[in-house]
Design an enzyme around this catalytic site. Structure first.
Site, PDB file in Angstrom:
ATOM      1  N   HIS A  67     -12.948   1.341  -8.089  1.00 47.08           N
ATOM      2  CA  HIS A  67     -14.345   0.901  -8.283  1.00 47.08           C
ATOM      3  C   HIS A  67     -15.221   1.689  -7.311  1.00 47.08           C
ATOM      4  CE1 HIS A  67     -13.067  -3.145 -10.225  1.00 47.08           C
ATOM      5  NE2 HIS A  67     -13.351  -2.231 -11.134  1.00 47.08           N
ATOM      6  N   GLU A  70     -17.073   0.605  -3.956  1.00 47.50           N
ATOM      7  CA  GLU A  70     -16.298  -0.038  -2.893  1.00 47.50           C
ATOM      8  C   GLU A  70     -15.908   0.997  -1.842  1.00 47.50           C
ATOM      9  OE1 GLU A  70     -13.322  -2.215  -5.145  1.00 47.50           O
ATOM     10  OE2 GLU A  70     -14.886  -3.300  -6.231  1.00 47.50           O
ATOM     11  N   ARG A 125     -20.247   0.967 -10.289  1.00 45.77           N
ATOM     12  CA  ARG A 125     -18.865   0.489 -10.185  1.00 45.77           C
ATOM     13  C   ARG A 125     -17.889   1.215 -11.132  1.00 45.77           C
ATOM     14  NH1 ARG A 125     -16.159  -5.016 -10.224  1.00 45.77           N
ATOM     15  NH2 ARG A 125     -14.983  -5.210 -12.140  1.00 45.77           N
ATOM     16  N   HIS A 194      -8.984  -2.669  -3.442  1.00 47.61           N
ATOM     17  CA  HIS A 194     -10.389  -2.947  -3.784  1.00 47.61           C
ATOM     18  C   HIS A 194     -11.085  -3.576  -2.579  1.00 47.61           C
ATOM     19  CE1 HIS A 194     -10.132  -2.786  -8.361  1.00 47.61           C
ATOM     20  NE2 HIS A 194      -8.873  -2.616  -7.991  1.00 47.61           N
ATOM     21  N   GLU A 268      -8.239  -7.046  -1.813  1.00 45.89           N
ATOM     22  CA  GLU A 268      -9.703  -7.069  -1.710  1.00 45.89           C
ATOM     23  C   GLU A 268      -9.988  -7.039  -0.217  1.00 45.89           C
ATOM     24  OE1 GLU A 268     -12.069  -7.149  -4.001  1.00 45.89           O
ATOM     25  OE2 GLU A 268     -10.955  -7.591  -5.823  1.00 45.89           O
TER      26      GLU A 268
END
Lengths: 307, 96
Positions: A67, A70, A125, A194, A268
């Site tokens: 993405h 990020e 993104r 991510h 994440e």
């Protein structure tokens, strides 16, 4: 050189690609750069290979930046690549991993999107692919895998941030990894990184059905998160994607798990809820440092539990 | 280059499943251009939305009308982007 590179700053794709060459030059017997494909806009898709020799060894795959916005993940990928290279021969754990396994690291997994975040829209993104009949540009490459593709947890609207694309593997950024994983055939751990929201997740995202290895993955996650938190006290949650975050279909690690890669995880990374995708650069190194501790737990577990 | 002047990121807390569904409805209103940074999951989990300046009032009205509790996580997105850009510029200058 890799010594003067500023790891505590965000960098453009050109700077990262140039730095990858320097890393290879600095560690020629350990690191090589391979191209696994081309993006929609014809940018090369590079993977760093860390290997001490042997043919088709069991391997660990890491990727960052699927993405585009990020940015902390690309920066963590750069730091991690340097860490792997510099710790071989120094750190017994890393040395033992690389003496028996290869590590593949794709730092800029979505180069078109990443370049677009630098030139036009910092908060982009998706990929940058265009399909006739679609109103909007780009596909969410984390909804484009052939695992529950197109089911609930992805959007059929091209303008959505979670648009799954016209068909599974439509995005060359995804297809290149699919081809690589299948042709390699011996990848034992796959970690897709991510940001943000501080989670360590395992499959599935497209179904509530628990994976057969749920208990083991849960235990590994607990250990990895404990290691991560030990450095700066960063709080992580862990669990399956669908129970911990939300239903997401067509996701990366659901596909890798279904391919037989048992140790499939997705991170994440930070934020603590202040900056989101705009994490200040001074947090890059602490984020990478704590993530490294968790990654090591996963890699060590894969090394010690080959299947 | 797209600018984000006056855009805010709101941290919304949904108390129940009904409010989770309402956030879904909010996301489907394309004219509001809400960008979910953290998606609705289950009650109690924070949801972060980037809301363009032009639709900020409408979104806040929606949240107030449905009794959501929320706070402003990022006051002005562009200010942070400018800081980020300046930090990168500084880093390149030092390197040279």
């Amino acid at each position: 050189s890799s010594r003067t590179f500023d790891f505590a700053s965000y960098h453009t794709i050109d700077e990262i690609y140039d730095w990858m060459d320097v890393l290879v030059e600095d560690h020629p017997s350990l690191v090589s750069k391979i191209q696994i494909g081309q993006s929609y806009e014809n940018r090369p898709l590079y993977v760093l290979k860390f290997s001490t020799g042997g043919r088709n060894r069991p391997a660990i795959w890491l990727d960052t930046g699927i993405h585009a916005r990020e940015w902390i993940t690309h920066a963590t990928g750069v730091w991690t690549a340097n860490k792997i290279a510099s710790e071989y021969g120094q750190d017994p754990s890393v040395t033992a991993i690389l003496d028996s396994m290869d590590i593949f690291l794709e730092i800029v997994t979505n180069p078109d999107g990443f370049a677009f975040t630098h030139s036009s829209n910092r908060l982009w993104r998706k990929t940058r692919s265009k399909y006739s009949g679609n109103l909007c540009v780009g596909v969410d490459p984390n909804r484009n895998w052939d695992a529950g593709f197109g089911e609930a947890g992805a959007s059929s609207s091209s303008c959505s941030e979670t648009y799954h694309g016209p068909y599974a593997n439509s995005e060359p950024e995804v297809k290149s990894i699919v081809d690589f994983v299948q042709s390699h055939g011996n990848i034992k751990a796959f970690v897709s990184i991510h940001s943000y929201s501080q989670l360590l997740l395992y499959p599935y995202g497209y179904t509530y059905t628990a994976v057969p290895d749920q208990q083991e993955l849960h235990e590994v996650s607990a250990k990895a998160v404990a290691a991560l938190s030990s450095l700066y006290g960063t709080q992580y949650k862990y669990g399956s994607i669908i129970t911990t975050i939300y239903r997401a279909s067509g996701g990366t690690i659901d596909w890798t798990y279904n391919q037989g890669i048992k140790y499939s995880f997705t991170f994440e990374l930070r934020d603590t809820g202040r900056y989101g995708f705009l994490l200040p650069a001074k947090q890059i190194v602490p984020t990478a440092e704590e993530t490294w501790l968790a990654l090591k737990v996963i890699m060590e577990h894969a090394r010690d539990n080959l299947y | 280059q797209q600018l984000f002047v006056g855009d805010q990121v709101l941290r919304v807390s949904a108390r129940n499943e009904e409010q989770i569904s309402l956030l879904g409805v909010l996301g489907e209103q394309e004219e509001l251009q809400v960008d979910f940074w953290r998606h609705p999951n289950s009650p109690g989990h924070p949801v972060d939305l980037r809301v363009p300046f032009l639709t900020l009032q409408g979104v806040k009205k929606f949240l107030d009308f449905h009794n959501f509790s929320y706070s402003i996580m990022i006051e002005d997105v562009q200010e942070l982007l400018d800081e980020e850009k300046e930090s990168m510029r500084r880093s390149r200058r030092i390197k040279r």
